[in-house]
Scaffold this active site. Sequence first.
Site, PDB file in Angstrom:
ATOM      1  N   GLU A  47     -19.789 -13.339   3.624  1.00 41.29           N
ATOM      2  CA  GLU A  47     -20.479 -11.678   3.967  1.00 41.29           C
ATOM      3  C   GLU A  47     -19.399 -10.483   3.890  1.00 41.29           C
ATOM      4  O   GLU A  47     -19.690  -9.284   4.060  1.00 41.29           O
ATOM      5  CB  GLU A  47     -20.290 -11.935   6.105  1.00 41.29           C
ATOM      6  CG  GLU A  47     -22.075 -12.563   6.014  1.00 41.29           C
ATOM      7  CD  GLU A  47     -20.891 -13.759   6.083  1.00 41.29           C
ATOM      8  OE1 GLU A  47     -19.709 -14.164   5.947  1.00 41.29           O
ATOM      9  OE2 GLU A  47     -22.232 -14.765   7.254  1.00 41.29           O
TER      10      GLU A  47
ATOM     11  N   PHE B  31     -21.769 -20.457  21.655  1.00 44.35           N
ATOM     12  CA  PHE B  31     -21.637 -20.486  19.769  1.00 44.35           C
ATOM     13  C   PHE B  31     -21.882 -19.258  18.518  1.00 44.35           C
ATOM     14  O   PHE B  31     -22.956 -19.290  19.146  1.00 44.35           O
ATOM     15  CB  PHE B  31     -22.227 -21.990  19.422  1.00 44.35           C
ATOM     16  CG  PHE B  31     -22.618 -22.384  18.218  1.00 44.35           C
ATOM     17  CD1 PHE B  31     -20.861 -22.612  17.894  1.00 44.35           C
ATOM     18  CD2 PHE B  31     -23.283 -21.730  17.046  1.00 44.35           C
ATOM     19  CE1 PHE B  31     -20.967 -23.678  16.430  1.00 44.35           C
ATOM     20  CE2 PHE B  31     -23.352 -21.913  15.614  1.00 44.35           C
ATOM     21  CZ  PHE B  31     -22.500 -22.662  15.067  1.00 44.35           C
ATOM     22  N   GLN B  32     -21.102 -18.903  18.513  1.00 47.73           N
ATOM     23  CA  GLN B  32     -20.768 -18.521  17.457  1.00 47.73           C
ATOM     24  C   GLN B  32     -20.921 -16.848  18.152  1.00 47.73           C
ATOM     25  O   GLN B  32     -21.871 -15.772  17.296  1.00 47.73           O
ATOM     26  CB  GLN B  32     -21.861 -18.462  16.639  1.00 47.73           C
ATOM     27  CG  GLN B  32     -21.869 -19.365  15.081  1.00 47.73           C
ATOM     28  CD  GLN B  32     -22.384 -19.632  14.513  1.00 47.73           C
ATOM     29  OE1 GLN B  32     -23.907 -18.655  14.125  1.00 47.73           O
ATOM     30  NE2 GLN B  32     -21.711 -19.901  12.716  1.00 47.73           N
TER      31      GLN B  32
ATOM     32  N   LYS C  59     -30.272 -11.675  20.044  1.00 44.34           N
ATOM     33  CA  LYS C  59     -31.605 -12.761  19.464  1.00 44.34           C
ATOM     34  C   LYS C  59     -32.325 -12.938  20.497  1.00 44.34           C
ATOM     35  O   LYS C  59     -33.830 -12.447  20.035  1.00 44.34           O
ATOM     36  CB  LYS C  59     -30.592 -14.173  19.515  1.00 44.34           C
ATOM     37  CG  LYS C  59     -31.839 -15.242  18.836  1.00 44.34           C
ATOM     38  CD  LYS C  59     -31.102 -16.358  18.476  1.00 44.34           C
ATOM     39  CE  LYS C  59     -32.067 -17.132  17.555  1.00 44.34           C
ATOM     40  NZ  LYS C  59     -31.668 -18.458  16.584  1.00 44.34           N
TER      41      LYS C  59
ATOM     42  N   MET D 183       1.751  -5.919  -8.192  1.00 42.73           N
ATOM     43  CA  MET D 183       2.125  -5.025  -7.961  1.00 42.73           C
ATOM     44  C   MET D 183       3.871  -4.994  -6.673  1.00 42.73           C
ATOM     45  O   MET D 183       4.265  -4.512  -6.868  1.00 42.73           O
ATOM     46  CB  MET D 183       1.657  -3.753  -7.141  1.00 42.73           C
ATOM     47  CG  MET D 183       1.929  -2.601  -6.420  1.00 42.73           C
ATOM     48  SD  MET D 183       2.327  -1.537  -7.740  1.00 42.73           S
ATOM     49  CE  MET D 183       0.962  -0.825  -8.302  1.00 42.73           C
TER      50      MET D 183
END
Lengths: 176, 596
Positions: free
Chosen positions: B49, B111-112, B161, B500
């Site tokens: 993502e 969950f999640q 949802k 760097m």
Amino acid sequence: MTGQITQHYILSVLVENKAGVLARVAGLFSRRGFNIYSLAVAPTNDERFSRITIIVDVESAPLEQVVRQLDKLVNVVEISQLDPSDAVERELLLAMVGVSVAERSQLIELVGVFRGEVVNVGLDRLTVMVAGTPETIDNFERLLESYEIIEIQRTGRVALPKLDHSRFSGASAATA
Amino acid sequence: MKMTGAQALIKSLETQGVEVMFGLPGGAILPVYDPIIGSSIRHILVRHEQGAGHMAEGYAMATGRPGVAIVTSGPGATNVVTPLSNAYMDSTPLVVVSGQVATAAIGTDAFQECDITGVTMGITKHNWLVTDAAEIPRTVAAAFYVATTGRPGPVLIDVPKDVSNALMEWYWPQTVEDLDLPGYRPVTEGDPAQVRRAVELLLAAQRPVIYAGGGVLKSRATDALRELAERTGMPVVTTLMARGAFPDSHPLCLGMPGMHGNYTAVTAMQRADLLVALGARFDDRVTGKVAAFAPEAKVIHVDIDPAELGKVRRPDVAIAGDCNVVLEAMLEALDAAGLGHDERCRWSDVGALPRPGTPAANRPSLSPWWAVLRRWQQEFPLTYHQEPGGLLKPQLVVETLRDLSPDDTIVVGGVGQHQMWASQWWRFDYPYTWINSGGAGTMGFAVPASIGAKVGRPDRTVWAIDGDGCFQMTAQELVTAAAEQIPVKVAILNNAYLGMVRQWQEMFYAERYSEVYLSPDLPDYVKWAEAMGCVGIRAESPEEVTPAIEKANAIDDRPVVVDFRIDAFEKVFPMVPAGASNDDIVVAPQGREAKP
């Protein structure tokens, strides 16, 4: 905690009455390193909006920066800056105080002097309330120290601009 | 018309004109993925993502249109936190849609589940948790409005949802008032009195510098900027976020200021008597030690975000407004003061001829200032030295890439030494051809951002100039590019180090190298590229650079990765050490290429 702050400013912030708005305001202050001295939130007469009264410590950041960053929050509708000398500020204190029978009338008298109220009476304690200017509340809190203080709760300040006596028109006259 | 919240969400995005979105499905966002089948919107399935977020940023920076990413709840949403933070720092318009657990489960550690609106509050311009399907069209319209107006920035819409599954009656908000944003009023017009004061300062300045920032690009003000510069004959510096906002080839262009800016750009600002800051925010990488920055300069500061005015440096004239609108007003006021449009000053440094008897006729000549600037340019140019047959220098790679690729190639940088070399050595003559992570400094930005840029501008050649450290962070998105036939090109300036950091350890930590070595061969970048469906090429010596680039430029049906094995000891110069005054600029390493 006493109200002795020198460099402070009052921001009266009209916000949308939506979930999470207080977190957005508080989060902004913490991530930008601005200090809040006190904060009071309540719904307004228009249910779509709430008013947050924030006492800002302007030693931590210039007031202009605080206001401009705050104004960027999408839920912030309007910000009024009040200089303490041009505003009426009030605060409310609730205290639960342990008192012997002998001390009881003495404390009731003290509360009366501050035009407060005894809001609850127990066998060996009183809960009292005083509303007034932050300085008045500070004074009362100091005087309470000679008693057994069980718990003190202050609301934080709310404020409105002082009315201008040279103008008697419009909204200010109506609310006077 | 009745439809589900999910259908309304996709229909809202279509109505908003979205042509592409970058995403990855999961449990809580499943209902929204169903109507994507049959939608006019192209969905690009990413491998992580973070890639979706950076692709959306690259798309937005290349096209000027908002980028859209779509992710599921919990880890899907937290993976897009870095792109949101990056877009917030660089004011990139981004709309991220995240799934959320059902409203009844919110707060139960389902969950999640993750409180993503809470997490992203400080790194989005605004975010919304939608609790009613009927609010979806309004919220989507509001999200695009907030992301793209005023100072652009990222927004997030979190959709539980059950809200996606609920039925609603379709509508589309017709006016801004319908968006329910009582506290959102972006400014665009500058205060005319301040604009007049700005013009007075412009006409009085003897050593002016235009300090052009990323806001010039966001507000599509590049034409107005050029007109201002050419009419007044004032030099222009373009910050890291504004490379290409003013052509590098223009005689008035001094190039990039800042920590790794060139001597003339840095020192011109230090000695200026007037800085005209346009859509710039006095970032610490530009100012160095703020107290020592441009000590003699008056400051005109134009920015669409009023909070930027006076945040770092107190301006003498502060103008809150859209750069393009304010510049147009300034040009009008200049005209009124006697300095009008003059064809003769196109692509020159002579400035327009003022009309006699006007305030502009008495303005001081900038010739003495230009004489100083030209001397500095002569004395302190950017330099590097490529030994024939020696180790390959990164600057040679960037110069050769530049010379062998089309002029309007879009260059995408990661973060680190390679980013600075790309910015220094490319010649940016067109706006929106330089895409990089400026404020946030997000390593791994280049590969996914280049894919987003190529999706937005398929007609252009897109070269990512990346470091080996950066490449390893997000390289898996080349699988996305290969699968979706997005033929980006990646040049890895492979010095086997987190370069760097290595440079700072060499210069400021007594060459004590702590955890910066990566190895040039592990992974094998050519094999890795091939495994991801790309063409892999390696160039190890200066002689191999041109053939490698020519081969890469000839490929247009799949992504290409070129592993350039560069000299690990090459450092980025000039450099202003962190926290030092810009007067302490180090032009080149001591004893090597040191200039008088």
